[in-house]
Design a protein around this motif. Structure first.
Motif, PDB file in Angstrom:
ATOM      1  N   ARG A  14       0.838  -1.183   0.126  1.00  0.00           N
ATOM      2  CA  ARG A  14       0.091  -0.027   0.176  1.00  0.00           C
ATOM      3  C   ARG A  14       0.897   1.172  -0.020  1.00  0.00           C
ATOM      4  O   ARG A  14       0.310   2.439   0.094  1.00  0.00           O
ATOM      5  CB  ARG A  14      -0.995   0.094   1.207  1.00  0.00           C
ATOM      6  N   GLY A  15       2.060   1.095  -0.090  1.00  0.00           N
ATOM      7  CA  GLY A  15       3.332   2.174  -0.381  1.00  0.00           C
ATOM      8  C   GLY A  15       3.636   2.621   1.078  1.00  0.00           C
ATOM      9  O   GLY A  15       4.318   3.790   0.968  1.00  0.00           O
ATOM     10  N   PHE A  16       3.567   1.978   2.190  1.00  0.00           N
ATOM     11  CA  PHE A  16       4.087   2.383   3.739  1.00  0.00           C
ATOM     12  C   PHE A  16       4.655   1.332   4.211  1.00  0.00           C
ATOM     13  O   PHE A  16       4.156   0.367   4.388  1.00  0.00           O
ATOM     14  CB  PHE A  16       3.016   2.955   4.380  1.00  0.00           C
ATOM     15  N   ASP A  17       5.872   1.794   4.741  1.00  0.00           N
ATOM     16  CA  ASP A  17       6.755   0.709   5.550  1.00  0.00           C
ATOM     17  C   ASP A  17       6.803   1.212   7.054  1.00  0.00           C
ATOM     18  O   ASP A  17       7.602   2.280   7.179  1.00  0.00           O
ATOM     19  CB  ASP A  17       7.823   0.238   5.058  1.00  0.00           C
ATOM     20  N   PHE A  18       6.164   0.613   7.914  1.00  0.00           N
ATOM     21  CA  PHE A  18       6.334   1.392   9.380  1.00  0.00           C
ATOM     22  C   PHE A  18       7.334   0.477  10.236  1.00  0.00           C
ATOM     23  O   PHE A  18       7.217  -0.720  10.384  1.00  0.00           O
ATOM     24  CB  PHE A  18       4.904   1.197  10.215  1.00  0.00           C
ATOM     25  N   GLY A  19       8.313   1.345  10.580  1.00  0.00           N
ATOM     26  CA  GLY A  19       9.169   0.876  11.453  1.00  0.00           C
ATOM     27  C   GLY A  19       9.436   1.381  12.882  1.00  0.00           C
ATOM     28  O   GLY A  19       8.584   2.549  13.080  1.00  0.00           O
ATOM     29  N   VAL A  20      10.149   0.885  13.878  1.00  0.00           N
ATOM     30  CA  VAL A  20      10.048   1.492  15.126  1.00  0.00           C
ATOM     31  C   VAL A  20      11.615   1.598  15.712  1.00  0.00           C
ATOM     32  O   VAL A  20      12.281   0.871  15.330  1.00  0.00           O
ATOM     33  CB  VAL A  20       9.479   0.442  16.191  1.00  0.00           C
ATOM     34  N   GLY A  21      11.519   2.735  16.286  1.00  0.00           N
ATOM     35  CA  GLY A  21      12.872   3.069  16.881  1.00  0.00           C
ATOM     36  C   GLY A  21      13.946   3.756  15.777  1.00  0.00           C
ATOM     37  O   GLY A  21      13.802   3.441  14.298  1.00  0.00           O
ATOM     38  N   PHE A  22      14.955   4.539  16.178  1.00  0.00           N
ATOM     39  CA  PHE A  22      16.025   4.931  15.281  1.00  0.00           C
ATOM     40  C   PHE A  22      17.499   4.213  15.631  1.00  0.00           C
ATOM     41  O   PHE A  22      18.195   4.882  14.842  1.00  0.00           O
ATOM     42  CB  PHE A  22      15.837   6.603  15.525  1.00  0.00           C
ATOM     43  N   LYS A  23      17.490   3.390  16.286  1.00  0.00           N
ATOM     44  CA  LYS A  23      18.917   2.757  16.635  1.00  0.00           C
ATOM     45  C   LYS A  23      18.749   1.600  15.664  1.00  0.00           C
ATOM     46  O   LYS A  23      17.868   0.897  15.558  1.00  0.00           O
ATOM     47  CB  LYS A  23      18.881   2.458  18.117  1.00  0.00           C
ATOM     48  N   LYS A  24      19.903   1.325  15.182  1.00  0.00           N
ATOM     49  CA  LYS A  24      20.152   0.209  14.305  1.00  0.00           C
ATOM     50  C   LYS A  24      19.635  -1.152  14.726  1.00  0.00           C
ATOM     51  O   LYS A  24      19.542  -1.360  16.144  1.00  0.00           O
ATOM     52  CB  LYS A  24      21.517  -0.020  13.939  1.00  0.00           C
ATOM     53  N   GLN A  25      18.741  -1.920  13.904  1.00  0.00           N
ATOM     54  CA  GLN A  25      18.108  -2.966  14.332  1.00  0.00           C
ATOM     55  C   GLN A  25      18.658  -3.949  13.290  1.00  0.00           C
ATOM     56  O   GLN A  25      18.375  -3.919  12.132  1.00  0.00           O
ATOM     57  CB  GLN A  25      16.618  -2.950  14.644  1.00  0.00           C
ATOM     58  N   LEU A  26      19.064  -5.167  13.822  1.00  0.00           N
ATOM     59  CA  LEU A  26      19.345  -6.439  13.120  1.00  0.00           C
ATOM     60  C   LEU A  26      18.407  -7.532  13.482  1.00  0.00           C
ATOM     61  O   LEU A  26      18.536  -7.900  14.340  1.00  0.00           O
ATOM     62  CB  LEU A  26      20.900  -6.783  13.441  1.00  0.00           C
ATOM     63  N   LEU A  27      17.662  -7.803  12.256  1.00  0.00           N
ATOM     64  CA  LEU A  27      16.575  -8.825  12.281  1.00  0.00           C
ATOM     65  C   LEU A  27      17.112 -10.173  11.640  1.00  0.00           C
ATOM     66  O   LEU A  27      17.971 -10.238  10.774  1.00  0.00           O
ATOM     67  CB  LEU A  27      15.565  -8.498  11.563  1.00  0.00           C
ATOM     68  N   THR A  28      16.529 -11.476  12.241  1.00  0.00           N
ATOM     69  CA  THR A  28      17.097 -12.641  11.561  1.00  0.00           C
ATOM     70  C   THR A  28      15.662 -13.538  11.182  1.00  0.00           C
ATOM     71  O   THR A  28      14.481 -13.021  11.725  1.00  0.00           O
ATOM     72  CB  THR A  28      17.697 -13.485  12.423  1.00  0.00           C
ATOM     73  N   PHE A  29      15.675 -14.386  10.284  1.00  0.00           N
ATOM     74  CA  PHE A  29      14.378 -14.922   9.836  1.00  0.00           C
ATOM     75  C   PHE A  29      14.887 -16.440   9.533  1.00  0.00           C
ATOM     76  O   PHE A  29      16.083 -16.803   9.276  1.00  0.00           O
ATOM     77  CB  PHE A  29      13.895 -14.435   8.462  1.00  0.00           C
ATOM     78  N   ILE A  30      13.699 -17.322   9.375  1.00  0.00           N
ATOM     79  CA  ILE A  30      13.857 -18.729   8.915  1.00  0.00           C
ATOM     80  C   ILE A  30      12.597 -18.810   7.885  1.00  0.00           C
ATOM     81  O   ILE A  30      11.461 -18.766   8.550  1.00  0.00           O
ATOM     82  CB  ILE A  30      14.051 -19.610  10.023  1.00  0.00           C
ATOM     83  N   TYR A  31      12.784 -19.303   6.815  1.00  0.00           N
ATOM     84  CA  TYR A  31      11.825 -19.759   6.028  1.00  0.00           C
ATOM     85  C   TYR A  31      11.292 -21.095   6.546  1.00  0.00           C
ATOM     86  O   TYR A  31      11.861 -21.786   6.895  1.00  0.00           O
ATOM     87  CB  TYR A  31      12.313 -19.939   4.499  1.00  0.00           C
ATOM     88  N   VAL A  32       9.884 -21.041   6.390  1.00  0.00           N
ATOM     89  CA  VAL A  32       9.115 -22.007   7.099  1.00  0.00           C
ATOM     90  C   VAL A  32       9.337 -23.578   6.692  1.00  0.00           C
ATOM     91  O   VAL A  32       9.554 -24.440   7.339  1.00  0.00           O
ATOM     92  CB  VAL A  32       7.572 -21.990   7.135  1.00  0.00           C
ATOM     93  N   GLU A  33       9.698 -23.594   5.255  1.00  0.00           N
ATOM     94  CA  GLU A  33      10.135 -24.954   4.604  1.00  0.00           C
ATOM     95  C   GLU A  33      11.321 -25.434   5.365  1.00  0.00           C
ATOM     96  O   GLU A  33      11.621 -26.694   5.755  1.00  0.00           O
ATOM     97  CB  GLU A  33       9.890 -25.113   3.244  1.00  0.00           C
ATOM     98  N   ASP A  34      12.174 -24.507   5.365  1.00  0.00           N
ATOM     99  CA  ASP A  34      13.634 -24.865   6.193  1.00  0.00           C
ATOM    100  C   ASP A  34      13.516 -25.374   7.398  1.00  0.00           C
ATOM    101  O   ASP A  34      14.316 -26.148   7.872  1.00  0.00           O
ATOM    102  CB  ASP A  34      14.665 -23.631   5.628  1.00  0.00           C
ATOM    103  N   TYR A  76       5.992  -4.834  22.661  1.00  0.00           N
ATOM    104  CA  TYR A  76       6.450  -3.726  22.645  1.00  0.00           C
ATOM    105  C   TYR A  76       8.157  -4.046  22.918  1.00  0.00           C
ATOM    106  O   TYR A  76       9.062  -3.537  22.368  1.00  0.00           O
ATOM    107  CB  TYR A  76       6.214  -2.819  23.793  1.00  0.00           C
ATOM    108  N   LYS A  77       8.462  -5.149  23.893  1.00  0.00           N
ATOM    109  CA  LYS A  77       9.887  -5.145  24.172  1.00  0.00           C
ATOM    110  C   LYS A  77      10.349  -6.145  23.076  1.00  0.00           C
ATOM    111  O   LYS A  77      11.469  -5.850  22.846  1.00  0.00           O
ATOM    112  CB  LYS A  77       9.698  -6.231  25.599  1.00  0.00           C
ATOM    113  N   ILE A  78       9.658  -6.802  22.370  1.00  0.00           N
ATOM    114  CA  ILE A  78      10.226  -7.416  21.338  1.00  0.00           C
ATOM    115  C   ILE A  78      10.551  -6.505  20.091  1.00  0.00           C
ATOM    116  O   ILE A  78      11.530  -6.342  19.548  1.00  0.00           O
ATOM    117  CB  ILE A  78       8.965  -8.403  20.626  1.00  0.00           C
ATOM    118  N   LEU A  79       9.657  -5.443  19.871  1.00  0.00           N
ATOM    119  CA  LEU A  79       9.989  -4.281  18.819  1.00  0.00           C
ATOM    120  C   LEU A  79      10.912  -3.476  19.323  1.00  0.00           C
ATOM    121  O   LEU A  79      11.860  -3.028  18.515  1.00  0.00           O
ATOM    122  CB  LEU A  79       8.761  -3.787  18.750  1.00  0.00           C
TER     123      LEU A  79
END
Length: 336
Positions: free
Chosen positions: A193-213, A292-295
């Protein structure tokens, strides 16, 4: 004779993929569900369904005992049942710890302890990581959860570790995404829809795992045998929210996406209001005090070296490849 496997929480997002992977490997696959569980993604005619009521400990024990008497014990058990959001925080402990304990005791009473028992836990058991040097969580780090969800998962882990007769392996999973997942879908939908909502201004490093993996790793770990160990499960690479946005933007062919950054104080207020409204309406809110703590957490990196060394964990999808598949499914299903 095919090996038998029981998967709890089979009607959920991850559960459906665990069932699919077990079937792919030729297992006699039993999907534990409630009477009211949707079977939308459990349509393979080879699936055996077992209705288990975890709210009734006696009925649960009886159902397992009857099954074992009639069909024999399972070789493998994956406990994938849990709650990630609740209106009453005591429900976290009741479900994430209590249901695990009930299952283990029922298996023990039926003399049906499997060859290997896998519990799906969460990276949230670790609490806050290093947000100065951004060192990844290591297998030797001591868990220190700062959310009620994380505490309940750690209590479940501790219970397993205290059972000398349970051949357990524990997966501490990071963010799991893929087709028909709903939380990351909301982020993708917002970008569409044209918007990406982020939280906080300090660098954040995210990790993921694809469900099939994740599903492949789970069955690999079971086949490797009981390790009586915990493993971090992620792709092995970290991303910023900007990375996530750019991949989704490219896959959606969006020319413009406006990044919107919300200060943490505002996020805290929104989460508090959403949690209050969830209690009023008796409907768990995605936004709450735990969320909130997770974000707020800035470092979600973790070392997957133990899993790589012990059972050959090797994720096949990076974030771009996984999002390509997820977005293709969302489009085909009419979600986008």
């Amino acid at each position: 004779m095919s090996k038998r496997i029981l998967i709890t929480g089979a009607g959920g997002f991850i559960g459906g993929y665990l069932v699919a992977e077990a079937l792919k490997r030729g297992y006699d696959t039993w999907a534990a569900v409630r009477a009211t569980t949707s079977r939308e993604f459990l349509t393979d005619e080879r699936i055996h369904f077992l209705e288990l009521d975890f709210t009734d400990e006696q009925a649960l024990a009886q159902a397992i005992a009857t099954h074992v008497r009639d069909n024999g014990p399972w070789h493998y058990v994956v406990h994938n049942l849990g709650a990630t959001k609740c209106t009453n925080y005591t429900d976290f402990e009741r479900i994430n710890y209590g249901y695990l304990r009930e299952l283990v005791e029922a298996l023990r009473a039926a003399d049906a302890m499997p060859q290997a028992f896998l519990m799906m836990s969460s990276l949230s058991v670790m609490g806050m990581g290093d947000e100065v040097n951004y060192t990844p969580f290591q297998a030797t780090d001591v868990p220190n959860p700062n959310t009620r969800y994380g505490m309940s998962k750690l209590k479940a882990e501790t219970y397993l570790q205290m059972q000398s007769d349970v051949p357990f392996t524990i997966f501490r999973c990071t963010g799991v995404y893929g087709p028909h997942e709903r939380d990351y879908y909301l982020m993708i939908k917002s970008i569409a829809r044209g918007f990406d909502f982020g939280v906080g201004f300090k660098k954040q490093l995210l990790t993921f795992i694809y469900v099939e993996d994740l599903a492949v790793a789970a069955i690999d770990a079971l086949e490797h045998g009981a390790a009586r160990k915990t493993y971090f499960i992620s792709e092995g690479k970290s991303y910023t929210q900007s990375d996530f946005r750019k991949i989704v933007q490219q896959e959606l062919n969006k020319r413009w996406v406006i990044p919107v950054r919300c200060p943490m104080w505002l996020v805290r207020v929104v989460c508090a209001v959403a949690e209050w409204w969830g209690k009023v309406t008796i409907k768990p809110s995605t936004l709450n005090g735990d969320k909130y703590k997770i974000l707020r957490q800035r470092n979600w990196q973790c070392s997957i070296a133990e899993a790589q060394n012990d059972f050959g964990f090797a994720p096949r999808h990076d974030l771009r490849q996984g999002l390509q598949k997820a977005i293709a499914w969302y489009r085909q299903a009419g979600w986008l």
